[in-house]
Write an enzyme that holds these catalytic residues in place. Sequence first.
Site, short mmCIF file in Angstrom:
data_model
loop_
_atom_site.label_atom_id
_atom_site.label_comp_id
_atom_site.label_asym_id
_atom_site.label_seq_id
_atom_site.Cartn_x
_atom_site.Cartn_y
_atom_site.Cartn_z
N ALA A 240 0.82 -1.21 0.00
CA ALA A 240 0.00 0.00 0.00
C ALA A 240 0.86 1.27 0.00
O ALA A 240 2.09 1.21 0.06
CB ALA A 240 -0.94 -0.02 1.20
N HIS A 241 0.18 2.41 -0.02
CA HIS A 241 0.89 3.68 -0.16
C HIS A 241 1.78 4.00 1.03
O HIS A 241 1.47 3.70 2.18
CB HIS A 241 -0.09 4.83 -0.45
N ASN A 242 2.94 4.58 0.71
CA ASN A 242 3.91 5.06 1.69
C ASN A 242 4.56 3.95 2.52
O ASN A 242 5.19 4.23 3.54
CB ASN A 242 3.28 6.09 2.62
#
Length: 346
Positions: A240-242
């Site tokens: 997922a993001h980051n």
Amino acid sequence: MSASSTFTLGELAAQLQLECVGDASLEIRGLATLASAGEGDLSFLANPKYRKQLSDTRATAVILHRDMAEQTSLPALISDNPYLAFARASALFDDTPRLAGVHPSAVVAASAKLAEGVSIGANAVVGEHCVIGEGTTLHPGVVLSDYVEIGPRCVVFPNVSIYHRVIIGSDARIHSGAVIGADGFGFAPNQGAWTKIFQLGGVRIGDRVEIGAGTTIDRGALDDTVIGNDVIFDSQVLIAHNVVIGDGCAFAGRAAVAGSTTIGRNCTVGGGAGIVGHLTVADRVHVTACTLVTKSITEPGVSYSSGTPMMPTGDWRRSAVRFAQLDTLNKRLGEIEKLFKETSGK
């Protein structure tokens, strides 16, 4: 196997830097397991539980540990790590189709920069201001959006989608259906509805990374999602993001890491495991299959497991009932302990 993948045993020994025992002039045309090998095949014995197959194999030669060399009369390549030697030998027999040049149906932006030896297959798309390194191959149907950078000697298999501002290092292998740089799952609640948080970060991937089929790596919300060097992803992994992943990590199929989690170096995550968001995982942590990690792991080099092991269905149903009773049983046990202390005067 391509027709050119033929070596003498001595040539293999030289290329793999292994000791050759037996006839070095024997012709080797491929690799096979001990059970399925035939004439012209090189096999290997890395797991002792397959030792019995060594006496029955029809392989022309075998990769063995020095301790096993006296247990067969077959010609052999001697290695302190037969499985690693087999892995290196497999590169010599790789039969992945090779492309040459840029297919006429490919669409390559005029502002894109292609280094020497880049190959691009049919119906691939290379967006504006992309940079592709020397010897990299884009198979048919690959789509690179704008400002993508891919290093030298990468292989991107058919129908991979790489969104804008993704940076990938050298020697990557990205398998079909992978999506890199899609929006992360970012939304703000708004009176029973959802307001999208546009994902303004990118993705940065290091060198020698392998990304399995159907795997997705989301772009960051503000900062980049970061994948270190020598990381391997099996098929259908979700990052997922980051998320930040350190060098040398490995993720088996259907593993998932939620947003803004940082994972240290040389960790392994088993198939179907999940790691919730905003956590930190130390170096050399091993998460076994189907484990759910719900809090940060600060001690390096530890293995963690959760979930219920397989058992006969009837036993599992009875156990599931007992799981639901654990809280009540714990409270009752506490009451008994309290009563015991009161009556015993302790």
